[in-house]
Design an enzyme around this catalytic site. Sequence first.
Site, PDB file in Angstrom:
ATOM      1  N   SER A 164       0.850  -1.198   0.000  1.00 24.75           N
ATOM      2  CA  SER A 164       0.000   0.000   0.000  1.00 24.75           C
ATOM      3  C   SER A 164       0.880   1.240   0.000  1.00 24.75           C
ATOM      4  CB  SER A 164      -0.896  -0.001   1.248  1.00 24.75           C
ATOM      5  OG  SER A 164      -1.502   1.258   1.451  1.00 24.75           O
ATOM      6  N   TYR A 177      -1.284  -0.808  10.705  1.00 23.93           N
ATOM      7  CA  TYR A 177      -1.526  -1.283   9.344  1.00 23.93           C
ATOM      8  C   TYR A 177      -0.440  -0.766   8.405  1.00 23.93           C
ATOM      9  CZ  TYR A 177      -3.782  -1.577   4.733  1.00 23.93           C
ATOM     10  OH  TYR A 177      -4.065  -1.810   3.410  1.00 23.93           O
ATOM     11  N   LYS A 181       2.412  -2.869   6.067  1.00 21.93           N
ATOM     12  CA  LYS A 181       2.595  -2.722   4.625  1.00 21.93           C
ATOM     13  C   LYS A 181       4.034  -2.345   4.287  1.00 21.93           C
ATOM     14  CE  LYS A 181      -1.493  -3.876   3.231  1.00 21.93           C
ATOM     15  NZ  LYS A 181      -1.693  -5.084   2.408  1.00 21.93           N
TER      16      LYS A 181
END
Length: 237
Positions: A164, A177, A181
């Site tokens: 991401s 999160y 990534k």
Amino acid sequence: MFRTGFRCIVANFVLGQRSMSQSSLAGQIAIVTASTDGIGLATAQALGQRGAHVVVSSRHQANVDRAVALLQSGNIDVTGTTCNVGKSEDREKLVQKTVERFGGVDILVSNAAVNPFFGNIMDSTEAVWDKILDVNVKSAFLLTKLVVPHMQKRGGGSVVFVSSVTGYQPVQTLGPYSVSKTALLGLTKALAPELAQSNIRVNCVAPGVIKTQFSMPEASYITGETITATGGMSCRL
């Protein structure tokens, strides 16, 4: 439109060719995780349209059934199974079913991810970190470890991790999160040189904001790289 372009990037990585029109995946066997909606489904569709046998998965049988029916309506050779990639027995079942149905594995697109936490990173708990890292990072590696022997038997393969833009530029409310990534970028770099000895390429794609429920390179010579598809957002690590 953005989703269509992104799936073409993933497909070109796998195809090892300059463009979709110049290449075919006929006879290739592809596993795509979290592939009953959004990026995963679009990727499964793109691979299937180039002739690959595709295995889709998600945690819920109803979603799997719906995705399989959709892809079959487009004349794609597809099967599906439920799979929570955070569970070892589910990962093993996914690979086993693929091998039993199609005879091997050539392609893994690791797309599954979770984010159970929104807020300041200092408010995140150990349980949050365990969940995010187990699903977003560890499962990507452990699935790769499961499919590599099957790829070696077939003379090589392709692994694509879906990272991401937050792996480059963390979002304040998505701290854990974002870190997970970023870890996928490192995992790509760590695996690529080792697996190159088995003719297995390992690459990563880092999309920006794509409308999902959760929110053209010459690929034959590319491994250990991350391609960003961010609509112009700055990405540097």
